[in-house]
Design a protein around this motif. Structure first.
Motif, PDB file in Angstrom:
ATOM      1  N   THR A   2      37.630  58.977  47.474  1.00 36.80           N
ATOM      2  CA  THR A   2      38.359  57.643  47.429  1.00 36.80           C
ATOM      3  C   THR A   2      37.583  56.688  46.598  1.00 36.80           C
ATOM      4  N   LYS A   3      37.771  56.431  45.524  1.00 34.37           N
ATOM      5  CA  LYS A   3      36.925  55.232  44.813  1.00 34.37           C
ATOM      6  C   LYS A   3      37.351  53.881  45.027  1.00 34.37           C
ATOM      7  N   ILE A   4      36.498  52.978  45.001  1.00 36.31           N
ATOM      8  CA  ILE A   4      36.925  51.603  45.296  1.00 36.31           C
ATOM      9  C   ILE A   4      36.146  50.700  44.027  1.00 36.31           C
ATOM     10  N   THR A   5      36.639  50.120  43.308  1.00 37.35           N
ATOM     11  CA  THR A   5      36.209  49.599  41.867  1.00 37.35           C
ATOM     12  C   THR A   5      36.529  48.117  42.094  1.00 37.35           C
ATOM     13  N   ARG A   6      35.677  47.242  41.267  1.00 38.95           N
ATOM     14  CA  ARG A   6      36.015  45.697  41.453  1.00 38.95           C
ATOM     15  C   ARG A   6      35.854  45.334  40.117  1.00 38.95           C
ATOM     16  N   PHE A   7      36.612  44.248  39.493  1.00 39.03           N
ATOM     17  CA  PHE A   7      36.382  43.511  38.510  1.00 39.03           C
ATOM     18  C   PHE A   7      35.887  42.294  38.864  1.00 39.03           C
ATOM     19  N   ALA A   8      34.579  41.669  38.363  1.00 42.64           N
ATOM     20  CA  ALA A   8      33.972  40.546  39.253  1.00 42.64           C
ATOM     21  C   ALA A   8      33.640  39.638  37.832  1.00 42.64           C
ATOM     22  N   PRO A   9      34.765  38.973  37.494  1.00 41.67           N
ATOM     23  CA  PRO A   9      34.425  37.780  36.575  1.00 41.67           C
ATOM     24  C   PRO A   9      33.966  36.575  37.167  1.00 41.67           C
ATOM     25  N   SER A  10      33.087  35.919  36.265  1.00 46.71           N
ATOM     26  CA  SER A  10      32.753  34.443  36.596  1.00 46.71           C
ATOM     27  C   SER A  10      33.552  33.428  35.743  1.00 46.71           C
ATOM     28  N   PRO A  11      34.305  32.782  36.590  1.00 51.25           N
ATOM     29  CA  PRO A  11      35.154  32.134  36.087  1.00 51.25           C
ATOM     30  C   PRO A  11      34.824  30.625  35.404  1.00 51.25           C
ATOM     31  N   THR A  12      34.069  31.057  34.163  1.00 48.98           N
ATOM     32  CA  THR A  12      33.462  30.124  33.260  1.00 48.98           C
ATOM     33  C   THR A  12      34.071  30.147  32.022  1.00 48.98           C
ATOM     34  N   GLY A  13      35.021  30.895  31.683  1.00 48.07           N
ATOM     35  CA  GLY A  13      35.816  30.916  30.393  1.00 48.07           C
ATOM     36  C   GLY A  13      37.104  31.336  30.702  1.00 48.07           C
ATOM     37  N   ASN A  14      37.994  31.450  29.594  1.00 44.21           N
ATOM     38  CA  ASN A  14      39.305  32.304  29.752  1.00 44.21           C
ATOM     39  C   ASN A  14      39.030  33.736  29.864  1.00 44.21           C
ATOM     40  N   LEU A  15      40.112  34.486  30.228  1.00 44.57           N
ATOM     41  CA  LEU A  15      40.095  35.824  30.353  1.00 44.57           C
ATOM     42  C   LEU A  15      40.032  36.272  28.863  1.00 44.57           C
ATOM     43  N   HIS A  16      38.994  36.968  28.362  1.00 43.75           N
ATOM     44  CA  HIS A  16      39.055  37.555  27.045  1.00 43.75           C
ATOM     45  C   HIS A  16      39.099  38.903  26.983  1.00 43.75           C
ATOM     46  N   ILE A  41      35.707  36.879  42.352  1.00 38.69           N
ATOM     47  CA  ILE A  41      35.498  35.908  41.716  1.00 38.69           C
ATOM     48  C   ILE A  41      34.132  35.586  41.864  1.00 38.69           C
ATOM     49  N   GLU A  42      33.228  35.684  41.032  1.00 37.37           N
ATOM     50  CA  GLU A  42      31.784  35.330  40.811  1.00 37.37           C
ATOM     51  C   GLU A  42      31.492  33.793  40.548  1.00 37.37           C
ATOM     52  N   ASP A  43      31.638  33.015  41.495  1.00 33.56           N
ATOM     53  CA  ASP A  43      31.544  31.712  40.969  1.00 33.56           C
ATOM     54  C   ASP A  43      30.488  31.014  41.743  1.00 33.56           C
ATOM     55  N   THR A  44      29.217  31.602  41.777  1.00 32.82           N
ATOM     56  CA  THR A  44      28.208  31.144  42.486  1.00 32.82           C
ATOM     57  C   THR A  44      27.490  29.801  41.214  1.00 32.82           C
ATOM     58  N   ASP A  45      27.784  29.944  40.114  1.00 33.86           N
ATOM     59  CA  ASP A  45      27.534  28.892  39.366  1.00 33.86           C
ATOM     60  C   ASP A  45      28.272  27.927  39.242  1.00 33.86           C
ATOM     61  N   ALA A  46      28.057  26.969  40.299  1.00 34.02           N
ATOM     62  CA  ALA A  46      29.039  25.793  40.226  1.00 34.02           C
ATOM     63  C   ALA A  46      28.975  25.005  39.341  1.00 34.02           C
ATOM     64  N   GLU A  47      28.206  24.766  38.420  1.00 29.76           N
ATOM     65  CA  GLU A  47      28.263  23.888  37.129  1.00 29.76           C
ATOM     66  C   GLU A  47      29.356  24.329  36.299  1.00 29.76           C
ATOM     67  N   ARG A  48      29.448  25.582  36.056  1.00 32.64           N
ATOM     68  CA  ARG A  48      30.257  26.044  34.793  1.00 32.64           C
ATOM     69  C   ARG A  48      31.520  26.763  35.569  1.00 32.64           C
ATOM     70  N   SER A  49      31.818  27.116  36.729  1.00 39.32           N
ATOM     71  CA  SER A  49      32.861  27.794  37.155  1.00 39.32           C
ATOM     72  C   SER A  49      33.933  26.606  37.569  1.00 39.32           C
ATOM     73  N   THR A  50      35.064  27.000  37.228  1.00 38.69           N
ATOM     74  CA  THR A  50      36.221  26.302  37.296  1.00 38.69           C
ATOM     75  C   THR A  50      37.491  27.001  38.042  1.00 38.69           C
ATOM     76  N   ARG A  51      38.261  26.226  38.532  1.00 37.72           N
ATOM     77  CA  ARG A  51      39.453  26.824  39.312  1.00 37.72           C
ATOM     78  C   ARG A  51      40.500  27.333  38.103  1.00 37.72           C
ATOM     79  N   GLU A  52      40.581  26.471  36.840  1.00 42.52           N
ATOM     80  CA  GLU A  52      41.523  26.615  35.865  1.00 42.52           C
ATOM     81  C   GLU A  52      41.285  28.054  35.178  1.00 42.52           C
ATOM     82  N   PHE A  53      39.793  28.099  34.947  1.00 44.27           N
ATOM     83  CA  PHE A  53      39.312  29.637  34.403  1.00 44.27           C
ATOM     84  C   PHE A  53      39.661  30.883  35.461  1.00 44.27           C
ATOM     85  N   GLU A  54      39.504  30.434  36.575  1.00 45.92           N
ATOM     86  CA  GLU A  54      40.018  31.468  37.678  1.00 45.92           C
ATOM     87  C   GLU A  54      41.369  32.053  37.642  1.00 45.92           C
ATOM     88  N   GLU A  55      42.202  30.915  37.568  1.00 46.31           N
ATOM     89  CA  GLU A  55      43.699  31.192  37.561  1.00 46.31           C
ATOM     90  C   GLU A  55      44.073  31.848  36.094  1.00 46.31           C
TER      91      GLU A  55
END
Length: 465
Positions: A2-16, A41-55
């Motif tokens: 069984t494999k467990i994978t993850r997609f770990a974007p940083s919410p610093t831009g739109n989904l491209h 959600i890899e939002d450890t960069d508080a400066e650039r991460s936003t909830r809008e991008f996350e959504e």
RNA sequence: GUCCCGUUCGUCUAGAGGCCUAGGACACCUGGUUUUCAUCCAGGCAACAGGGGUUCGACUCCCCUACGGGAUGCCA
């Protein structure tokens, strides 16, 4: 297994597009192995991460049917976990506090570069046993000798000499953990087995392996995807005109088309070009993805979308185009033959937006005529229009065969080449020279409306010639 | 600069030493169907980055060069 994978974007831009492909391959790989696909959600960069991008990211994936098997977690909400693990690594002596200023770091970097060396931290504080203070960062004691070797599902064995990598920062001077630390901890805590990510992370993998080893964590399975390139051969970035998948949705590309296109970019399962995500789960092999970067060509997406659009049954097509019709203020309940119109026009273009746009003349009156069309066909067609209008007026049963009859009889009577007869009428009806066969086109309108539009064209002619 | 990764038609790719006169798809071009457009059908154009090896034989293996990308952050 069984494999467990993850997609770990940083919410610093739109989904491209590139992000979607990474998510897709992670998703497919998990599903192929009875596993789980997670979004983190890899939002450890508080400066650039936003909830809008996350959504934007999560919603974009949802439209594509790529959904996390667990509620996505946010790294910014897990600082307690990281704190605990940080203490662990400090106590083990595998990390140390460093008080070097950014200025000093910049200085040594430029000096090293001048000397043709790889710029990296020189380890000044490594053995100083400094205490934590306001200006200290926590660094990992990276092994200085030997090599880090890992097996990449796509590239095979990848080797990094340890002396190429410096003592990376685990905790910033403000106390916040960095990407590398959080990533390794969460991969462990979430039981991730397989990391599928962009090629830009290749050297990060060596760094993260060092952190894993400091913690005594097991190795993971890796696959580094080649990057999606723009027309300029550079990686697609936020600077590119169309960066968000939502832009593609807005243009009327089906989610299934986008998935199809992205999967085919860098991978092929034989000669098959059109497939669904279920086909992918069946046939895709991560080992088969190409190693080189792939340029994304919009024309191919158009063709793929044409195919996916054609495969839709009518009801499905109708539900898909509805939102686009709204953009043009087209109300399909305003006509009782809307389905016939949609059916006749559904192949007119390769996107839903384009089709909806072409549908306008069938639901709204025409506000202008195509200039070229007017010059080529409409001018000098007064007599023709008048004649055909009269003949059409006389039709008793307004249907396609009767209309076709009148049209061919008119053509014989007037002795005109077919375009000379048809195009002026087409222009009168739709504003351009493009439409389904003329008999069908006319039958999509009420007889009165046809007569009216021909009159309008005649009026236009008398005013403009 | 240094390190890593890569390199088959314009683009996405097939190709795991002889099946390659390098296949498919998109785009493009030419015809045909369609009274125009789209669709559809038939055909065409077009590539192994270069140089050395290894081998009876190399697109396929090895080395070098060139080119491209990535990394080189108290970004992820």
């Amino acid at each position: 297994m069984t494999k467990i994978t993850r997609f770990a974007p940083s919410p610093t831009g739109n989904l491209h597009i590139g992000g979607v492909r990474t998510a897709l391959f992670n998703y497919v790989y998990a599903k192929q192995n009875n596993g789980k696909f997670l979004i983190r959600i890899e939002d450890t960069d508080a400066e650039r991460s936003t909830r809008e991008f996350e959504e934007n990211i999560i919603n974009g994936l949802k439209v594509l049917d790529i959904v996390s098997d667990e509620t996505p977690i946010r790294q910014s909400e897990r600082f307690n976990e990281y704190q605990e693990k940080t203490n662990e690594i400090i106590n083990s002596g595998k990390a140390y506090y460093c008080e070097c200023s950014k200025d000093r770091l910049d200085e040594i970097r430029s000096l090293q570069q001048q000397q043709g060396l790889k710029p990296q931290y020189d380890g000044k504080c490594r053995d100083l046993n400094l205490e934590k203070s306001e200006n200290t960062v926590l660094r990992l004691k990276t092994p200085q000798e030997g090599a880090s070797i890992f097996n990449d599902l796509i590239r095979g064995e990848v080797i990094f000499q340890n002396n190429e990598l410096d003592d990376l920062i685990l905790v910033r001077s403000d106390g916040s953990p960095t990407y590398h630390l959080c990533c390794v901890i969460d991969d462990r805590l979430q039981d991730i087995t397989t990391v599928i990510r962009g090629e830009d992370h290749l050297s990060n993998t060596a760094r993260q392996i060092h952190i894993q080893e400091a913690f005594g964590y097991p190795r993971l399975e890796y696959a580094h995807l080649p990057l999606v390139l723009g027309q300029n051969k550079k990686r697609l970035s936020k600077r590119d005109s169309v960066s968000s998948v939502h832009d593609y949705f807005d243009q009327g590309y089906l989610p299934t088309s986008i998935i199809n296109m992205l999967a085919r970019l860098g991978w092929s399962g034989g000669d098959k070009e059109i497939f669904s995500i279920d086909d992918l789960i069946k046939d895709f092999r991560i080992q088969e993805v190409q190693k080189g970067g792939a340029i994304f060509e919009p024309a191919k997406l158009d063709w793929i979308n044409t195919n996916h659009l054609a495969a839709l049954n009518f009801d499905k097509f109708k539900s898909k185009i509805l939102p686009f019709l709204e953009k043009f203020k087209i109300d399909i309940t305003s006509k009782n033959n809307s389905d016939d119109i949609l059916q006749a026009m559904r192949t007119s273009q390769s996107t839903l937006f384009g089709i909806a746009s072409d549908l306008r003349p069938y639901f709204h009156s025409i506000d202008s005529y195509d200039e070229k069309a007017v010059k080529k066909f409409l001018l000098n067609s007064k007599a023709t229009l008048e004649y055909v209008q009269r003949k059409l007026q006389a039709i008793e049963t307004w249907d396609e065969p009767s209309i076709d009859g009148v049209l061919s009889a008119s053509q014989l009577a007037l002795d005109l080449p077919i375009p000379k007869l048809n195009q002026p009428i087409r222009i009168a009806m739709t504003g351009s020279t493009k439409s389904p066969s003329l008999g069908l086109t006319l039958s999509l309108f009420e007889k009165d409306e046809v007569i009216k539009r021909i009159s309008a064209a005649l009026k236009y002619l008398s005013e403009n010639s």
